[in-house]
Design an enzyme around this catalytic site. Structure first.
Site, PDB file in Angstrom:
ATOM      1  N   ASP A 235      45.415  40.954  51.474  1.00 10.82           N
ATOM      2  CA  ASP A 235      44.588  41.027  50.272  1.00 10.82           C
ATOM      3  C   ASP A 235      44.299  42.477  49.926  1.00 10.82           C
ATOM      4  O   ASP A 235      43.462  43.126  50.547  1.00 10.82           O
ATOM      5  CB  ASP A 235      43.272  40.267  50.498  1.00 10.82           C
ATOM      6  CG  ASP A 235      42.386  40.288  49.260  1.00 10.82           C
ATOM      7  OD1 ASP A 235      42.903  40.571  48.161  1.00 10.82           O
ATOM      8  OD2 ASP A 235      41.185  40.019  49.411  1.00 10.82           O
ATOM      9  N   LYS A 242      40.745  47.134  46.683  1.00 13.15           N
ATOM     10  CA  LYS A 242      39.801  47.439  47.754  1.00 13.15           C
ATOM     11  C   LYS A 242      39.926  48.906  48.142  1.00 13.15           C
ATOM     12  O   LYS A 242      41.020  49.472  48.104  1.00 13.15           O
ATOM     13  CB  LYS A 242      40.113  46.601  48.994  1.00 13.15           C
ATOM     14  CG  LYS A 242      39.884  45.115  48.887  1.00 13.15           C
ATOM     15  CD  LYS A 242      40.295  44.453  50.202  1.00 13.15           C
ATOM     16  CE  LYS A 242      40.131  42.944  50.146  1.00 13.15           C
ATOM     17  NZ  LYS A 242      38.720  42.539  50.217  1.00 13.15           N
ATOM     18  N   ASP A 253      43.341  37.972  56.497  1.00 21.61           N
ATOM     19  CA  ASP A 253      42.823  37.137  55.417  1.00 21.61           C
ATOM     20  C   ASP A 253      43.504  35.778  55.357  1.00 21.61           C
ATOM     21  O   ASP A 253      43.147  34.951  54.532  1.00 21.61           O
ATOM     22  CB  ASP A 253      42.947  37.861  54.073  1.00 21.61           C
ATOM     23  CG  ASP A 253      41.824  37.506  53.118  1.00 21.61           C
ATOM     24  OD1 ASP A 253      40.768  37.040  53.592  1.00 21.61           O
ATOM     25  OD2 ASP A 253      41.989  37.683  51.903  1.00 21.61           O
ATOM     26  N   ASP A 312      39.379  40.391  43.423  1.00 19.59           N
ATOM     27  CA  ASP A 312      39.247  40.382  44.878  1.00 19.59           C
ATOM     28  C   ASP A 312      38.582  39.104  45.383  1.00 19.59           C
ATOM     29  O   ASP A 312      38.460  38.905  46.585  1.00 19.59           O
ATOM     30  CB  ASP A 312      38.460  41.609  45.341  1.00 19.59           C
ATOM     31  CG  ASP A 312      38.611  41.880  46.828  1.00 19.59           C
ATOM     32  OD1 ASP A 312      39.563  41.348  47.426  1.00 19.59           O
ATOM     33  OD2 ASP A 312      37.785  42.620  47.391  1.00 19.59           O
ATOM     34  N   GLU A 314      39.859  36.108  45.261  1.00 17.08           N
ATOM     35  CA  GLU A 314      41.040  35.280  45.010  1.00 17.08           C
ATOM     36  C   GLU A 314      41.139  34.088  45.943  1.00 17.08           C
ATOM     37  O   GLU A 314      41.792  33.089  45.628  1.00 17.08           O
ATOM     38  CB  GLU A 314      42.310  36.134  45.141  1.00 17.08           C
ATOM     39  CG  GLU A 314      42.857  36.323  46.542  1.00 17.08           C
ATOM     40  CD  GLU A 314      41.902  37.032  47.504  1.00 17.08           C
ATOM     41  OE1 GLU A 314      41.937  36.730  48.703  1.00 17.08           O
ATOM     42  OE2 GLU A 314      41.108  37.887  47.053  1.00 17.08           O
ATOM     43  N   ARG A 316      38.997  31.787  46.852  1.00 17.95           N
ATOM     44  CA  ARG A 316      38.452  30.543  46.315  1.00 17.95           C
ATOM     45  C   ARG A 316      39.351  29.961  45.226  1.00 17.95           C
ATOM     46  O   ARG A 316      39.332  28.756  44.978  1.00 17.95           O
ATOM     47  CB  ARG A 316      37.028  30.779  45.800  1.00 17.95           C
ATOM     48  CG  ARG A 316      36.908  31.703  44.608  1.00 17.95           C
ATOM     49  CD  ARG A 316      35.509  32.270  44.459  1.00 17.95           C
ATOM     50  NE  ARG A 316      35.213  33.225  45.530  1.00 17.95           N
ATOM     51  CZ  ARG A 316      34.034  33.799  45.703  1.00 17.95           C
ATOM     52  NH1 ARG A 316      33.032  33.537  44.874  1.00 17.95           N
ATOM     53  NH2 ARG A 316      33.850  34.649  46.693  1.00 17.95           N
TER      54      ARG A 316
END
Length: 462
Positions: A235, A242, A253, A312, A314, A316
């Protein structure tokens, strides 16, 4: 998949490891040969966690090991203490002698196996490790299944993203399925749109490695249990990039996916009477010209629209499509695992797996089971009053509510919108051991899976 984690065959010659609680020490000393008792006293052996003394015969051969299990206070503070004492023993065969029984004995047996875990894919250690026979009184097959599932979870999380993309995650699921006679279907790339899985496609479309939905099925009788695992193999944060420090651990992740695959192994190896389904949306959240953007409004499988206020958030999104798909079969329970929010870590730290549940029986059983198997969990609420926080007005849902309050709860509420028919439980796990602890070296780690495995028979009336 690495070979199964197993105890040493009982036909091997073994050295006894006498594991004792600190409060048992004086009684044990009274039963020992005077030379051994004098040696333990002279060396300051107290039975504290990690305390260990080796006893040799006149020829210098190792004949007995004393291992401390700690004081009651130490045992409350530290799990798997026996692993600390046996770590670093000379290579060879050993067997356990102890007054432990029940759940305490099971924890010690699992500690013996997990103490031998090494992630050595990239660095051959050449290390010869001690091996243990199964302690008398434990369910050997169960402990071995749990240890093997945990090792699988750790291996998957520890593998860096250059060697663990969506395809490799799918291959791991296929290998697991082949081991247990399960079946797997993988939907890839543009086919996700054809199968009405638009959020999974959208999150993963910017990456060179195509997104996938992995769908594993096993079992023909019993309650229907569906496990959903977040499989974001790396991610970057997408266009809401990030900072470097926050990106450093993002190979983990996909810890939710790793956890459900490890748990699936445990369930299948133990031949639990369930109809198991495992769904893993496997994507990479990358940066490219076709990456989804802040401000986009996306359509989900369920028909709900989602305004993107942060790319960021993402995890869910991909879980939403997978949960909606799972719910369409009306299983007896859906459980999701995801490394979803930093808010969960702020709330309970890295060692506890917070969970949310619409099923009071499972929630109560989980709390009890967690203590039985030394796998700490803590229930957080689906707090209905916060529903308005995930409703932006311009769309049905907001993927990243502003304000910063209750981030783990609002994420869980977002996911709950995609499950209507089935009871639903969601774990927001960290999936990482930040510093070494007994039986848990620094690196990937399973959380919540053992507690759920322990709770399932009662929760599903098996």
């Amino acid at each position: 998949m690495r070979p199964p984690v197993k105890f040493l065959s009982s036909d091997h010659a073994t050295v006894p490891v006498q594991a004792l609680r600190a409060e048992e020490l004086e009684d044990v000393l009274d039963t020992l040969p005077s030379a051994q008792a004098a040696w333990l006293r002279a060396t300051g052996f107290t039975g504290a966690i990690g305390d260990r003394q080796l006893i040799s015969d006149d020829a210098g051969r190792l004949v007995r090991v004393f291992a401390g299990l700690g004081t009651p206070e130490q045992r409350r503070r530290k799990r798997f203490g026996l692993a600390e004492a046996v770590q670093g023993l000379p290579a060879g065969g050993y067997h356990l002698e102890t007054t432990l029984e029940g759940a305490d004995l099971d924890e010690a047996a699992l500690a013996l196996l997990l103490a031998g875990y090494r992630f050595d894919r990239y660095r051959a250690t050449g290390e010869d490790l001690p091996r243990f026979t199964a302690p008398a009184g434990v369910d050997r097959a169960r402990i071995e299944a749990i240890a093997t599932g945990e090792a699988l979870t750790r291996d998957l999380i520890n593998t860096p993203a250059n060697d663990m993309g969506p395809q490799e995650l799918a291959e791991a699921a296929i290998a697991l399925a082949q081991t247990h006679g399960a079946r797997v279907a993988v939907t890839e790339g543009e086919a996700l749109l054809e199968k009405n899985l638009p959020l999974i496609h959208t999150v993963g479309r910017a990456a060179r490695r195509a997104p996938r939905l992995i769908d594993l099925r096993w079992g023909a009788t019993g309650p229907k249990l569906t496990l959903v695992g977040k499989g974001v193999i790396f991610d970057t944060g997408g266009l809401n990039l990030k900072p470097g420090a926050s990106m450093a651990l993002m190979k983990k992740d996909m810890g939710g996916a790793a956890t459900v695959l490890g748990l699936a192994h445990m369930i299948m190896a133990l031949e639990m009477d369930v109809q198991l389904r495992v769904l893993i949306p496997a994507v990479e959240n990358a940066v490219a010209g076709d990456a989804f953007r802040p401000g986009d409004i996306l359509h989900s499988r369920k028909g709900l629209t989602v305004e993107i206020n942060n790319t960021d958030a993402e995890g869910r999104l991909v879980l939403a499509d997978a949960l909606a798909l799972a719910d369409e079969e009306n299983p007896d329970h859906i459980v999701s695992f995801a490394t979803l929010t930093g808010a969960a870590r702020v709330a309970v730290g890295p060692d506890i797996a917070p969970f949310f549940s619409t099923d009071e029986t499972l929630a109560t059983t989980l709390a009890q089971a967690a203590g039985e198997v030394a796998d700490p969990v803590w229930r957080l609420p689906f707090h209905d009053a916060y529903e308005a926080m995930i409703e932006p007005g311009i769309a049905d849902l907001d993927n990243a509510p502003k304000g910063g309050f209750a981030g783990a709860i609002t994420a869980a509420l977002f996911l709950r919108r995609f499950v209507e028919a089935a009871p639903y439980t969601h774990f927001d796990v960290y999936g990482w051991q930040p510093s070494p602890s007994p039986a848990r070296p620094k690196g990937g780690v399973g959380q919540g899976a053992r507690a759920l495995l322990q709770a399932l028979p009662k929760a599903l009336d098996l």
